[in-house]
Design a protein around this motif. Structure first.
Motif, short mmCIF file in Angstrom:
data_model
loop_
_atom_site.label_atom_id
_atom_site.label_comp_id
_atom_site.label_asym_id
_atom_site.label_seq_id
_atom_site.Cartn_x
_atom_site.Cartn_y
_atom_site.Cartn_z
N LYS A 170 51.48 27.40 45.18
CA LYS A 170 52.81 27.85 45.61
C LYS A 170 52.87 29.36 45.83
O LYS A 170 53.78 29.85 46.51
N GLY A 171 51.94 30.09 45.23
CA GLY A 171 51.98 31.55 45.33
C GLY A 171 53.13 32.15 44.56
O GLY A 171 53.71 33.17 44.97
N THR A 172 53.46 31.56 43.41
CA THR A 172 54.59 32.03 42.60
C THR A 172 54.13 32.35 41.18
O THR A 172 53.04 31.94 40.75
N VAL A 173 54.99 33.06 40.45
CA VAL A 173 54.68 33.47 39.08
C VAL A 173 55.82 33.01 38.16
O VAL A 173 57.00 33.18 38.49
N ASP A 174 55.47 32.42 37.02
CA ASP A 174 56.43 32.07 35.98
C ASP A 174 56.14 32.93 34.76
O ASP A 174 54.98 33.20 34.42
N TYR A 175 57.22 33.35 34.06
CA TYR A 175 57.08 34.27 32.93
C TYR A 175 57.60 33.63 31.66
O TYR A 175 58.62 32.93 31.66
N ASP B 287 50.73 30.33 39.99
CA ASP B 287 50.55 29.06 40.67
C ASP B 287 49.89 29.36 42.02
O ASP B 287 50.56 29.85 42.94
N ASP B 288 48.63 29.04 42.15
CA ASP B 288 47.89 29.43 43.35
C ASP B 288 48.33 28.63 44.57
O ASP B 288 48.26 29.13 45.70
N LEU C 285 39.88 32.94 41.90
CA LEU C 285 41.19 32.54 41.38
C LEU C 285 41.74 33.56 40.39
O LEU C 285 42.93 33.90 40.45
N GLN C 286 40.90 34.07 39.50
CA GLN C 286 41.38 35.04 38.52
C GLN C 286 41.86 36.32 39.21
O GLN C 286 42.89 36.89 38.83
N GLY D 294 48.53 38.55 42.23
CA GLY D 294 49.85 37.94 42.41
C GLY D 294 50.85 38.40 41.36
O GLY D 294 52.00 38.70 41.68
N VAL D 295 50.42 38.44 40.11
CA VAL D 295 51.30 38.90 39.02
C VAL D 295 51.64 40.37 39.19
O VAL D 295 52.80 40.79 39.05
#
Length: 311
Positions: free
Chosen positions: A297-302, A294-295, A214-215, A221-222
């Motif tokens: 959804k495969g998305t990144v929030d900042y 978000d594993d 996960l890490q 992803g980021v």
């Protein structure tokens, strides 16, 4: 653009780029920098200036392969045992190539020789001849003083006349000569059966394992999300984060952000951690980014933090 895929040579789970042209391509066209880790023979101290190969971060290597810009090469299995005759032949070719380059460089230097250098060479030649004449006179005087007449040896005379002149600065004593990396030219290197065009195939072969948990998925992803937004990335451990985020090539710009990867939207962040990153970012003139992956959804929030409202 050239359709040729860049070979990323993998050794001990680490990814390397050995070709200078490939380094230029991934930096200018793909916005990835790598880190030079090779030594330079003509520099006595190896703590500031380094050379090829360039070691890629796992994120950089995985991104190049996923985007089909590069392939993984199992460097260890690509080599076969070289026979002595093959090695001697290759070594002879390298020596001839070096001699050819040296002759070319000497000729170029001679053609560009300024007039004052030519005058200096002529004056040194005159000094050399004057010293030779003085040595001949001293030799004849010593022969006249001998009790027995002796005919001078012609070979000895030649030795005196052929005495090497004093050192001159007409030509440089060292040259920068380029030699191709061994793995790109030797006959006993064949990567055709050790090349993998996808991350999954490289994992199945046991030469690559990123991302593995996960890490790793969060970091990748980021990294990919920021890269797709047009940023350059570098290691951020010196500034307390995972990545430094640059608006352009790091040779021209300072980083604007220091990014820390949060592997889950539900992961807790301690208040002291927020304060520490905020103060460190302010001290280094950067905005600190908390990047939440978000594993599912495969998305990144900042979330950016910086000190404001002083006074």
């Amino acid at each position: 653009m050239d359709s040729r895929k860049i070979p990323i040579r993998v050794a001990n789970g680490r990814a390397y780029i050995w070709d200078v042209d490939d380094l230029q391509t991934i930096r200018s066209e793909h916005r990835l920098c790598g880190l030079l880790v090779g030594t330079l023979p003509h520099l006595s101290q190896q703590n500031l200036f380094l050379g090829i190969p360039s070691q890629l971060m796992p994120e950089e290597a995985a991104l190049l392969v996923e985007k089909e810009y590069a392939v993984f090469v199992d460097d260890a299995s690509a080599y076969r045992g070289a026979t002595l005759s093959e090695f001697n032949a290759w070594n002879a070719e390298q020596r001839e190539y070096i001699k050819h380059q040296q002759l070319v460089l000497e000729q170029e230097h001679a053609n560009k020789k300024p007039p004052e250098v030519a005058q200096k060479v002529m004056s040194e030649e005159a000094i050399r001849k004057r010293k030779e004449r003085e040595m001949k006179r001293q030799k004849k005087a010593a022969e006249l003083q001998e009790t027995e007449a002796e005919v001078p040896n012609a070979n000895e005379e030649k030795v005196v006349e052929a005495e090497a002149p004093e050192s001159s600065n007409a030509f440089p004593t060292t040259y920068n000569i380029s030699i191709a990396a061994p793995s790109s030219s030797v006959p006993w290197y064949d990567p055709s059966n050790s090349t993998y065009s996808s991350i999954s195939s490289a994992k199945a072969a046991g030469i690559w394992d990123f991302p593995s948990d996960l890490q790793d998925r969060a970091r990748y992803g980021v990294f990919k999300d920021l890269w797709e937004q047009g940023y350059f990335m570098g290691g951020g451990i010196r500034f307390g984060g995972d990545y430094l985020v640059y608006p352009g090539d790091p040779l021209r710009y300072h980083s604007h952000f220091c990014a820390t990867v949060i592997s889950s939207p539900t992961q807790r962040i301690q208040p002291m951690e927020i304060v520490a990153h905020g103060r460190l970012g302010t001290a280094t003139k950067k905005t600190h980014l908390f990047c939440t992956w978000d594993d599912e959804k495969g998305t990144v929030d900042y979330l950016s933090i910086e000190w404001a409202g002083f006074g």
